[in-house]
Structures are given as structure tokens and as C-alpha cells.
Design a protein around this motif. Structure first.
Motif, PDB file in Angstrom:
ATOM      1  N   GLU A 102       0.825  -1.213   0.000  1.00  0.00           N
ATOM      2  CA  GLU A 102       0.000   0.000   0.000  1.00  0.00           C
ATOM      3  C   GLU A 102       0.856   1.260   0.000  1.00  0.00           C
ATOM      4  O   GLU A 102       0.352   2.355  -0.229  1.00  0.00           O
ATOM      5  N   LEU A 103       2.179   1.106   0.232  1.00  0.00           N
ATOM      6  CA  LEU A 103       3.124   2.218   0.132  1.00  0.00           C
ATOM      7  C   LEU A 103       4.219   1.845  -0.856  1.00  0.00           C
ATOM      8  O   LEU A 103       4.573   0.672  -0.998  1.00  0.00           O
TER       9      LEU A 103
ATOM     10  N   TRP B  84       5.029   7.308  -1.614  1.00  0.00           N
ATOM     11  CA  TRP B  84       3.633   7.539  -2.010  1.00  0.00           C
ATOM     12  C   TRP B  84       2.719   6.552  -1.285  1.00  0.00           C
ATOM     13  O   TRP B  84       3.085   5.401  -1.054  1.00  0.00           O
ATOM     14  N   ASP B  85       1.521   7.018  -0.954  1.00  0.00           N
ATOM     15  CA  ASP B  85       0.452   6.168  -0.435  1.00  0.00           C
ATOM     16  C   ASP B  85      -0.392   5.744  -1.629  1.00  0.00           C
ATOM     17  O   ASP B  85      -1.068   6.571  -2.255  1.00  0.00           O
TER      18      ASP B  85
ATOM     19  N   GLU C 266      -3.009   3.645  -1.797  1.00  0.00           N
ATOM     20  CA  GLU C 266      -4.454   3.587  -1.579  1.00  0.00           C
ATOM     21  C   GLU C 266      -5.079   4.972  -1.650  1.00  0.00           C
ATOM     22  O   GLU C 266      -6.175   5.140  -2.184  1.00  0.00           O
ATOM     23  N   ALA C 267      -4.371   5.974  -1.127  1.00  0.00           N
ATOM     24  CA  ALA C 267      -4.886   7.347  -1.172  1.00  0.00           C
ATOM     25  C   ALA C 267      -4.504   8.050  -2.464  1.00  0.00           C
ATOM     26  O   ALA C 267      -4.998   9.145  -2.742  1.00  0.00           O
TER      27      ALA C 267
ATOM     28  N   LEU D 286       3.317  11.037   0.027  1.00  0.00           N
ATOM     29  CA  LEU D 286       3.295  10.984   1.488  1.00  0.00           C
ATOM     30  C   LEU D 286       4.469  11.756   2.080  1.00  0.00           C
ATOM     31  O   LEU D 286       4.307  12.549   2.992  1.00  0.00           O
TER      32      LEU D 286
ATOM     33  N   GLU E 224       7.165   2.132  10.801  1.00  0.00           N
ATOM     34  CA  GLU E 224       7.084   3.017   9.638  1.00  0.00           C
ATOM     35  C   GLU E 224       8.447   3.643   9.378  1.00  0.00           C
ATOM     36  O   GLU E 224       8.653   4.847   9.562  1.00  0.00           O
TER      37      GLU E 224
ATOM     38  N   ARG F 286       7.025   8.910   9.204  1.00  0.00           N
ATOM     39  CA  ARG F 286       5.945   9.654   9.854  1.00  0.00           C
ATOM     40  C   ARG F 286       6.362  11.095  10.099  1.00  0.00           C
ATOM     41  O   ARG F 286       5.563  12.013   9.991  1.00  0.00           O
TER      42      ARG F 286
ATOM     43  N   LYS G  16      -9.818   2.345   2.360  1.00  0.00           N
ATOM     44  CA  LYS G  16      -9.408   1.879   3.682  1.00  0.00           C
ATOM     45  C   LYS G  16     -10.594   1.607   4.619  1.00  0.00           C
ATOM     46  O   LYS G  16     -10.430   0.958   5.635  1.00  0.00           O
TER      47      LYS G  16
END
Length: 655
Positions: A76-77, A90-91, A93-94, A98, A118, A135, A389
Motif C-alpha cells: 500500500e506504500l 507515495w500512499d 491507496e490514497a 506521502l 514506519e 511519519r 481503507k
């Protein structure tokens, strides 16, 4: 009695044109084996579903070729490192950027996601290894010890260690919590290209350009065994999920190895050339290789491959068990990794061996992230794979049934399955009248689908665009069906006009292609310029830019006026093509032009020299005209600004 159909052990699945320029890196998603990410010299990261011809998503933002890509375990990333040393996360799913991570001073050669926390590890040609907290957009730690480029990084299955392989012939093991090197494994006599942890036991495998694979015990920190005689440099290795054997992607073959004692269980011929990455799903091994702008995928049926002496029942293959002398693979010889039930603790910072590199987010970082985009190219595949999600569970289709094998004697069927239909020859991308040329992508017509099952739950409604999304909100809900019809009629309004434009451009490309077949590049370019369609010129330059040997001085006199038009275009890809062509001309011909113009006049009459001098003067005049435009655009931000600044430096000798 009917004769059973015999299928292949290995076969080519597909070949796609993945980027407009050369592919520079790729990686498979290891959890599914069906998701592929490619990085190219066009500064893009493209996402693909194996055995589907169309790009799912294209990620932009890098301003130099993408040298390394990596997907995290849940897929997913994605993280990508560039030639300039920048890293972007990059994300998927979104469908958004990121993080942008800056700090390396040279090419990013290797990347890996931590299996639980993370964190991302990066290895560079600057010899440094950095651990990033994605993060907080900061560098947690820097590990120094290698003397040459770090080619591969892998976190241990429990997330406590990091293994690194480098061009300095060494493998190093780092303790993340203590922030220091635990052990160094010497022994290779060439650059080490890849390292992989055993999925269960304290065992590490490393592959090198010295054509050997070495196995290291991570309790005793010593070599277990060494496999020699590989047919070429070792670039990709992968443990079987149960840890019974190691697969090595060799030149045109797959080899299956055991390490105690070292031995080769099986060799499978696969015409994949230099395979770049391997993954396993549904008892099939997927291998991917790239050459120039093409990416090819291959499948090996592992049920027909000997692994520690066990092989599936096969009516035509008489294999002898080879593992009778080996210990039972289900009984581990070494300590087993203990997976944490929660995310890992943050690595400690050791003052004597680290540098404070955490940076607060700056306006430059914010601008980079605004300029980075995730462009969904195929809404249907994207929605199918990256479900939202808030859904009950993420169930990507790539975990479905295995790829069907073509019959062993039916080569036509195998080729038909492997190669999707294309509207035109690969060398000429399919025309598009108003949108600038994008990376050529093979297309195929999807099979008609039946009506999906009706699920009353609101959160399970299908995600995607409906025709009504293109229209303003309607006050009367009873007219919803009419609204959809009206929407479709509005969408179709320009269809006939679009078809006329596409047909015209197709004819123009056919004209240029007919001239191209004569072998005269200059005449081909002249014909493209004479058509007065800048999109046709862009298509042709995208081909010429990939082969510098085709360029001659007289070609520059024709191309430079077109380059000036491209640099002023409102289309991003036109500007990018113009910058690439101008850079190639400056690097190959500017020294020649300045030398000839600075040379003293010759005595007597030399017609060929006079012609060359005339061409040089013409090119010089055109370059001087372009230099003002380049200088004015060198102050831009983002990818274009960087490209124009580089061109401005190359054109400094004109002054």
C-alpha cells in the motif's frame, strides 16, 4: 483414451512498454507476486498488475531518473529513490505523495521498508546507509562503514537487523536498536549485488558478481557454505516461503539450491535474459526483466520443480529424490526469528556514531510534495486492487488463481497470451491530438463483464466514476436514469471530431514511417516538420533521443527550430522532449561547433569544410536564439526548472 495435455514448466507471460525512455529499476510486490513497480529515465514511477497491459498509476515528482523502487509488505506504500539522491514515498491507496526525504548526495541504489515500523532504509552511491522515519520526515540514523556504493538493503524478518551489500565486496549486518555494526562478512571477490534473509532461521544469503552465492550463519557469524559456478553475476535470489531452498535467477535459467550441504536441486531453462526480480505466489515463481523501455514477465511452475528432492507427480518427468541425505527441512537447524506482535520501538540514537539530520518541514519540501502527483491511469484496475481503507478488508485480485500455462507444443498460443494487441507499431505511440504524448502503453480491449452481484450494504458499493459525476446535481431524484443518458450524450458530443483528428494524425505518422523505412533519418525528420504537426515531431524525437548514434550535424539544423517551439509549449511532455533533445545536441555537437568556428580560415577551396562551417554557423545562431529562452526559464521551480538550469550551464560556452 485421450492423451493428457502436457504444459510447460516455464513460459513468457507478457511484454509491455513500461516507459517513454529506458527503464532503470523495477520491483515485484512480494506478498502478492502480482504487483509490479517500474522506475524510468523519464523520472516516473509506473505501477502495473502482472499480465495486464495497461498502467494502473503513474507517480511523478522526481526530477532525475528513478534508480531504485520498493513496495512495503502490504503493498500500500511505495518508495522511490532518484539519481540526484532524493527519496519520495507515495500512499497507493490514497493516490498521493506521502513524504519527500532529502539527505543523500548521490544515486539511491537500494531501498527497503521495515516489516513492522514506519521506517525506510536507503543505500546510496555516497556509501552511506540512512534510516528514515516516514511519519516525521526525518533521518533517524546514518550507518557508515562501506567504502563503495551500497547495492542492496534488507531488514530481518523480526525487524531488529539490517543487512547491506556493497560494491566493496562485503556484506555487513547492523543492529538497529544499538545503532552499530554487528558483524562484517568478507569472502566475496566481487561487488555484492543482493542479500536475502531466510524467512524463519538465522541465515543470510548473498549473491555477487564473482558468480557465487554465500550462506552466512547469523548466530556464529561465519560462512555456512558457498555455491560456485553460477553462469553469470548473481543479481536476484529468493528463499522459498517455507525456507526449504533458495532460488537464483541466472542468465536464461532458474537454479534451485540447498546449503547444507551446498548442492543444486534443479535447473529450469527460462529465456528471461538478466532477470531483475523474483516473487512467489500460488506455487508459481514470477520473474521480471527489463531491456531499454520494455519489461517482460515470466512464470515458472514450482510444482514441476525439484525442491529438496520433492517434486509434484508428473507423467512425463522422471525425477529422483535428491534430499535423502538432508535433514528434515521442517526441523530448523538454527534459532528462529521472533516476530513482534506490535510495531518496533524507535531505534536509539548513539551520539558517537550518528549525526543529527532531522529537519523540520520546509517550504521547499512542501513545494516538492505539491509538484509530486499520483496519476491514476486505469480507474477500474486501481479500484479493484487498492480498495478504500474503510472497506472490511483489502482483498486484491492478485491473490487469485495461478496463471494458466500454455500447452507445451502450442507456441502460437503462448505468444498470443504473452503479447497484448497493439493499435500501432511500438516505435510509434498511438496518436493523441490534444494531450501531449505520454509513455507508449500497449492496449487491449477488455472482455465484456456481466452485471455485478447486488450488495445492499452502503460501504460495499462499487468505487469509481459514474456518468452522473460529470453533471451538476439534479434536484429531482426520479430523473436519475435520464441524467445518465444526458451525461453520455454530452460525453459523446466531441467523439466524431476526435476521431477525425486521430485519423489525420495516424495518417501523418504513417507518412513519416514510410520515409523512415528508407533508412534516411534526416528525410524522416524533414517530412515530420513539413507536416506542421508538432505532436508528430515529438513522437519522432522521442525515438531519436533513445539512440544518440542516429544524430548528425545536419539533423541538428532541422531539429533546433522545432526544439525552440517545444520549449515554449504549454504541454509538459513537449517541454520534456525538447529539453532532452537540446541536452543531447549540446553534449554531442557544441564542442565541435565551437572548435570549427574558432579555427583559422583554410587556404584554398575545401567544399566539404565550407559546408560543415555553414552548418556550424547555422546551429550556433539557432542555439544563441534558444539560450535566451533557456536562461529565462532556469528560474522555474520543480522538474522543468532543474532541467533548464542544467541546459543553461551547458550553454555557458556560447557566451
Amino acid at each position: 483414451m485421450a492423451t493428457p495435455v502436457v504444459t510447460k514448466t516455464a513460459w513468457k507471460l507478457q511484454e509491455i512498454v513500461a516507459h517513454a525512455s529506458n527503464v532503470s529499476s523495477l520491483v515485484l510486490g512480494k506478498a502478492s507476486g502480482r504487483l509490479l513497480a517500474t522506475g524510468g529515465d523519464d523520472c516516473r514511477v509506473n505501477l502495473w498488475s502482472i499480465n495486464k497491459p495497461n498502467c494502473i498509476m503513474s507517480l511523478t515528482g522526481h526530477t532525475s531518473p528513478v534508480e531504485s523502487v520498493r513496495l512495503n509488505t502490504p503493498e500500500e506504500l511505495i518508495v522511490a529513490g532518484s539519481q540526484s539522491g532524493s527519496i519520495r514515498v507515495w500512499d497507493l491507496e490514497a493516490a498521493k505523495i506521502l513524504r519527500t526525504l532529502m539527505g543523500h548526495k548521490a544515486n539511491i541504489c537500494s531501498l527497503d521498508f521495515h516489516p513492522y515500523g514506519e521506517f525506510v532504509a536507503s543505500g546510496s552511491q555516497d556509501t552511506n546507509i540512512k534510516l528514515w522515519d516516514i511519519r516525521r520526515k526525518g533521518c533517524v540514523f546514518r550507518y557508515r562503514g562501506h567504502s563503495q556504493a551500497v547495492r542492496c538493503l534488507r531488514f530481518s524478518p523480526d525487524g531488529k537487523w539490517l543487512a547491506s551489500a556493497a560494491d566493496d565486496h562485503t556484506v555487513k549486518l547492523w543492529d538497529l536498536t544499538a545503532g552499530k555494526m554487528m558483524s562484517e562478512f568478507p569472502g566475496h571477490t566481487g561487488p555484492v549485488n543482493v542479500v536475502e534473509f531466510h524467512p524463519n532461521e538465522y541465515l543470510l544469503a548473498s549473491g555477487s558478481s564473482d558468480r557465487t552465492i554465500r550462506f552466512w550463519d547469523l548466530e556464529k557469524f561465519q560462512v555456512v557454505s558457498c555455491i560456485e559456478g553460477e553462469p553469470g553475476p548473481v543479481r536476484s535470489v529468493l528463499f522459498n516461503p517455507d525456507g526449504c531452498c533458495l532460488y537464483s535467477g541466472c542468465q536464461d535459467s532458474l537454479r534451485v539450491y540447498g546449503w547444507e550441504p551446498e548442492r543444486c536441486f534443479d535447473v529450469v531453462l527460462v529465456n528471461w535474459g538478466k532477470v531483475a526480480d523474483l516473487a512467489i505466489c500460488n506455487d508459481q515463481l514470477i520473474g521480471v526483466a527489463f531491456s531499454q523501455s520494455n519489461v517482460s514477465s515470466y512464470v515458472v511452475d514450482l510444482t514441476r520443480v525439484t525442491r529438496t528432492g520433492t517434486v509434484a507427480q508428473d507423467p512425463v518427468q522422471d525425477s529422483q529424490p535428491l534430499a535423502q541425505q538432508l535433514p528434515n527441512p521442517s526441523v530448523p537447524l538454527r534459532r528462529i526469528y521472533e516476530r513482534p506482535s506490535t510495531t518496533c520501538s524507535k531505534p536509539q540514537r548513539v551520539k558517537h556514531n550518528s549525526e543529527s539530520e532531522r529537519r523540520s518541514p520546509s517550504s521547499e519540501d512542501d513545494r516538492d510534495e505539491r509538484e509530486s502527483r499520483a496519476e491514476i491511469q486505469n480507474t477500474e484496475d486501481y479500484t479493484e486492487i487498492f480498495q478504500p481503507k474503510n472497506s472490511i478488508s483489502r482483498t486484491p485480485p492478485q491473490r487469485s488463481e495461478p496463471f494458466p500455462a500454455p500447452p507445451e507444443d502450442d507456441t502460437a498460443t503462448a505468444k498470443e497470451v504473452a503479447k497484448p494487441s497493439m493499435a500501432m507499431d511500438v516505435q510509434f505511440p498511438a496518436p493523441n491530438p490534444e494531450v501531449p504524448p505520454q509513455p507508449p502503453v500497449t492496449t487491449s480491449t477488455p472482455a465484456p463483464k456481466g452485471d455485478p452481484a447486488i450488495i445492499p450494504a452502503t460501504r460495499n458499493e462499487p468505487i469509481g466514476l459514474k456518468a452522473s459525476d460529470f453533471l451538476p446535481a439534479v434536484k429531482i431524484p426520479q430523473q436519475a436514469e435520464l441524467v445518465d443518458e444526458d451525461a453520455m450524450s454530452q460525453i459523446r458530443k466531441g467523439h466524431d471530431t476526435m476521431c477525425v483528428v486521430l485519423t489525420s494524425r495516424h495518417k501523418n505518422l504513417d507518412t513519416v514511417r514510410a520515409v523512415w523505412t528508407t533508412g534516411d533519418v534526416k528525410t524522416s525528420v524533414d517530412s515530420a516538420v513539413a507536416i506542421s504537426d508538432l505532436s508528430v515531431v515529438v513522437d519522432l524525437l522521442n525515438i531519436l533521443n533513445q539512440k544518440a548514434s542516429l544524430w548528425k550535424l545536419d539533423l541538428c539544423t532541422t531539429v533546433l527550430p522545432q526544439v525552440e517551439k517545444l520549449l515554449q509549449s504549454k504541454y509538459e511532455s513537449y517541454v520534456q522532449t525538447g529539453c532532452t533533445s537540446l541536452k543531447l545536441i549540446l553534449q554531442r555537437f557544441l564542442p565541435l561547433i565551437t572548435d570549427i568556428l574558432a579555427a583559422p580560415p583554410s587556404v584554398g577551396v575545401d567544399i566539404s569544410r565550407e559546408e560543415r562551417l555553414h552548418k556550424c554557423r547555422l546551429c550556433y545562431k539557432q542555439l544563441k536564439s534558444i539560450s535566451g529562452l533557456v536562461k529565462s526559464k532556469s528560474g522555474l521551480s520543480g522538474r522543468h526548472g532543474s532541467a533548464f538550469r542544467e541546459l543553461h550551464l551547458l550553454m555557458a560556452s556560447l557566451d
